[in-house]
Design a protein around this motif. Sequence first.
Motif, PDB file in Angstrom:
ATOM      1  N   LEU A   1     -22.956  14.428  -1.658  1.00  0.00           N
ATOM      2  CA  LEU A   1     -22.969  13.415  -0.608  1.00  0.00           C
ATOM      3  C   LEU A   1     -21.639  13.407   0.132  1.00  0.00           C
ATOM      4  N   THR A   2     -21.704  13.372   1.453  1.00  0.00           N
ATOM      5  CA  THR A   2     -20.505  13.095   2.247  1.00  0.00           C
ATOM      6  C   THR A   2     -20.176  11.616   2.087  1.00  0.00           C
ATOM      7  N   ILE A   3     -18.902  11.292   1.939  1.00  0.00           N
ATOM      8  CA  ILE A   3     -18.496   9.896   1.803  1.00  0.00           C
ATOM      9  C   ILE A   3     -17.491   9.542   2.888  1.00  0.00           C
ATOM     10  N   GLN A   4     -17.715   8.407   3.539  1.00  0.00           N
ATOM     11  CA  GLN A   4     -16.845   7.941   4.620  1.00  0.00           C
ATOM     12  C   GLN A   4     -16.600   6.446   4.464  1.00  0.00           C
ATOM     13  N   THR A   5     -15.580   5.954   5.167  1.00  0.00           N
ATOM     14  CA  THR A   5     -15.317   4.517   5.193  1.00  0.00           C
ATOM     15  C   THR A   5     -15.804   3.919   6.511  1.00  0.00           C
ATOM     16  N   CYS A   6     -16.025   2.618   6.491  1.00  0.00           N
ATOM     17  CA  CYS A   6     -16.451   1.877   7.681  1.00  0.00           C
ATOM     18  C   CYS A   6     -15.359   0.903   8.082  1.00  0.00           C
ATOM     19  N   ALA A   7     -14.782   1.118   9.251  1.00  0.00           N
ATOM     20  CA  ALA A   7     -13.811   0.200   9.867  1.00  0.00           C
ATOM     21  C   ALA A   7     -12.684  -0.197   8.913  1.00  0.00           C
ATOM     22  N   GLU A   8     -12.131   0.784   8.196  1.00  0.00           N
ATOM     23  CA  GLU A   8     -11.039   0.522   7.268  1.00  0.00           C
ATOM     24  C   GLU A   8      -9.712   1.001   7.848  1.00  0.00           C
ATOM     25  N   GLN A   9      -8.675   0.179   7.702  1.00  0.00           N
ATOM     26  CA  GLN A   9      -7.348   0.589   8.143  1.00  0.00           C
ATOM     27  C   GLN A   9      -6.747   1.649   7.219  1.00  0.00           C
ATOM     28  N   ILE A  10      -7.039   1.523   5.939  1.00  0.00           N
ATOM     29  CA  ILE A  10      -6.418   2.403   4.953  1.00  0.00           C
ATOM     30  C   ILE A  10      -6.884   3.854   5.148  1.00  0.00           C
ATOM     31  N   ASN A  11      -5.929   4.758   5.012  1.00  0.00           N
ATOM     32  CA  ASN A  11      -6.225   6.188   5.113  1.00  0.00           C
ATOM     33  C   ASN A  11      -6.507   6.720   3.709  1.00  0.00           C
ATOM     34  N   LEU A  12      -7.728   7.207   3.512  1.00  0.00           N
ATOM     35  CA  LEU A  12      -8.144   7.695   2.194  1.00  0.00           C
ATOM     36  C   LEU A  12      -8.364   9.208   2.173  1.00  0.00           C
ATOM     37  N   GLN A  13      -7.765   9.895   3.135  1.00  0.00           N
ATOM     38  CA  GLN A  13      -7.949  11.348   3.196  1.00  0.00           C
ATOM     39  C   GLN A  13      -7.423  12.046   1.950  1.00  0.00           C
ATOM     40  N   GLU A  14      -6.414  11.457   1.319  1.00  0.00           N
ATOM     41  CA  GLU A  14      -5.841  12.088   0.131  1.00  0.00           C
ATOM     42  C   GLU A  14      -6.833  12.153  -1.026  1.00  0.00           C
ATOM     43  N   VAL A  15      -7.860  11.294  -0.995  1.00  0.00           N
ATOM     44  CA  VAL A  15      -8.894  11.342  -2.044  1.00  0.00           C
ATOM     45  C   VAL A  15     -10.205  11.892  -1.495  1.00  0.00           C
ATOM     46  N   GLY A  16     -10.154  12.487  -0.299  1.00  0.00           N
ATOM     47  CA  GLY A  16     -11.316  13.191   0.240  1.00  0.00           C
ATOM     48  C   GLY A  16     -12.288  12.350   1.027  1.00  0.00           C
ATOM     49  N   ILE A  17     -11.815  11.213   1.566  1.00  0.00           N
ATOM     50  CA  ILE A  17     -12.695  10.329   2.324  1.00  0.00           C
ATOM     51  C   ILE A  17     -12.181  10.194   3.756  1.00  0.00           C
ATOM     52  N   GLN A  18     -13.059  10.454   4.710  1.00  0.00           N
ATOM     53  CA  GLN A  18     -12.707  10.351   6.124  1.00  0.00           C
ATOM     54  C   GLN A  18     -13.141   9.000   6.685  1.00  0.00           C
ATOM     55  N   HIS A  19     -12.517   8.610   7.794  1.00  0.00           N
ATOM     56  CA  HIS A  19     -13.000   7.449   8.544  1.00  0.00           C
ATOM     57  C   HIS A  19     -14.351   7.813   9.158  1.00  0.00           C
ATOM     58  N   GLY A  20     -15.302   6.916   9.066  1.00  0.00           N
ATOM     59  CA  GLY A  20     -16.634   7.172   9.598  1.00  0.00           C
ATOM     60  C   GLY A  20     -16.991   6.242  10.736  1.00  0.00           C
ATOM     61  N   SER A  21     -18.198   6.389  11.232  1.00  0.00           N
ATOM     62  CA  SER A  21     -18.718   5.515  12.278  1.00  0.00           C
ATOM     63  C   SER A  21     -20.197   5.293  11.997  1.00  0.00           C
ATOM     64  N   CYS A  22     -20.586   4.022  11.993  1.00  0.00           N
ATOM     65  CA  CYS A  22     -21.974   3.693  11.670  1.00  0.00           C
ATOM     66  C   CYS A  22     -22.908   4.081  12.817  1.00  0.00           C
TER      67      CYS A  22
END
Length: 314
Positions: free
Chosen positions: A194-215
């Motif tokens: 599964l691709t995993i992304q965040t929704c409207a989060e300020q925190i940058n989680l790229q270091e754990v493999g999560i990109q900013h997403g868009s619903c």
Amino acid sequence: MILSASRRTDIPHYYSDWFVNRVKAGFLYVRNPVNAHQISRIDISPQIVDCIVFWTKNPANMIEKLAYLQEYVYYFQFTLTGYGKDVEPNLPDKREELIPTFRRLSEKIGKEKVIWRYDPILINSRYTMDYHVKAFAEIASNLAGYTEKVVISFVDLYCKTQRNTKELGIRQITKAEMIELAGKMAQIASEHKLTIQTCAEQINLQEVGIQHGSCIDKKLIERLLGCKLSAKKDKNQREECGCLESVEVGTYHTCLTGCKYCYANLHDSKVKDTVKLYDQDAPLLCGKVTSGDRISDRKVKSLQDKQMSFFEQN
């Protein structure tokens, strides 16, 4: 035009009959939540609507009505968490009903059109970090092969949210905890392809493999349409939100699920009063046109750029 149905309420769960009737009519009304006497008449014909984005926690009532949407492109944002009835009081059992419903919808329309949302993530004495890891892993294992993407976000403690969740004892999650929990979720998502992304989060989680997403996702919509879109970021959403511009067709204070973290309902009594106005044949969702209202046509158009197909450019 992208139709958002809806950030304000669960249309597939509670108002699928109304939505289908509006599709048949080819238009609907939306009352301005800031100026209550302004009503927009919106053309929702297939020639205008490029994509419908449904937001729901239980689309069971909509599944048998999807034949009415055969001229439209659409996908579902399906929120499925590990919370009990202390947080999401009016949802059916997750294992017995909602996971099977997710699978049934995916089998009917395709896994790329059903996005799993595990949000918002809140932390208290019951819903600990370990609890979320276990719940996320169980749901992921049950949805593997039925979706391509999961979206996560952490709870935003708006004033309404703080009031409605007071008895739950929610605490603020630290940045370090966000990174730790998100990293574990990213590992689980990867195990289930599964691709995993965040929704409207300020925190940058790229270091754990999560990109900013868009619903309301431009890439996904272009993929489903097979052409490019001439569309911009939605300026009415938060700065961290990456969603495309869309037309919202829902009404506040109409969702009966009763989630404690909800920002779209003021309180239960307001919801009960608003829902009394529901008429599945009316152009407005849970509202009536009064003598002081002004109805105007909202200017909407297709955003598709058909000069070169999406697939020809890739």
